[in-house]
Design an enzyme around this catalytic site. Sequence first.
Site, PDB file in Angstrom:
ATOM      1  N   CYS A  48       6.616  13.439  -8.407  1.00  0.00           N
ATOM      2  CA  CYS A  48       5.828  12.208  -8.380  1.00  0.00           C
ATOM      3  C   CYS A  48       5.688  11.669  -9.805  1.00  0.00           C
ATOM      4  O   CYS A  48       5.260  12.393 -10.704  1.00  0.00           O
ATOM      5  CB  CYS A  48       4.450  12.498  -7.785  1.00  0.00           C
ATOM      6  SG  CYS A  48       3.335  11.087  -7.825  1.00  0.00           S
ATOM      7  N   CYS A 121      13.190   7.354   2.333  1.00  0.00           N
ATOM      8  CA  CYS A 121      13.740   6.293   1.482  1.00  0.00           C
ATOM      9  C   CYS A 121      12.712   6.032   0.386  1.00  0.00           C
ATOM     10  O   CYS A 121      11.669   5.429   0.626  1.00  0.00           O
ATOM     11  CB  CYS A 121      13.963   5.058   2.359  1.00  0.00           C
ATOM     12  SG  CYS A 121      14.719   3.695   1.503  1.00  0.00           S
TER      13      CYS A 121
HETATM   14 ZN   LIG Z   1       1.405  12.064  -7.060  1.00  0.00          ZN
END
Ligand SMILES: [Zn+2]
Length: 133
Positions: A48, A121
């Site tokens: 992330c 995606c």
């Molecule tokens: Zn995160």
Amino acid sequence: MSDLRNKPESYWKEKLTPEQYHVLRQKGTERAFTGTLYDNHDTGMYECAACGQPLFSSDTKFESGSGWPSFDQPVNSSNVELHEDRSFFMRRTEVNCKNCGSHLGHVFDDGPRDTTGQRYCINSAALNFQAKK
Ligand SMILES: [Zn+2]
């Protein structure tokens, strides 16, 4: 639950680039074939871009032809969370980072039939790639 979820938007605005902020915090979508990672074939982990949580392994990345990084599964299903998304008059499933709540992309059921059948995606701007050394 991570306290990152309680951070004010000003925290993210300072921490992220404008493009990352648009995708991660405003549920934006980068234009197809413009991201830095859709054509990346190196071995490693996609994390992330907001909080660094591992999200997708290069082992599960496949060529979807969509112009966005595509994976057939997350590295751990408890690292992401899925929400129904009815924006733009479509019914889609939104993929968020479970740790910080940031938007990553969408998941569709037209992925590779020989594995999960799913296609995560994901925007390049929502990911940091950590090459395996
Ligand atoms: Zn995160």
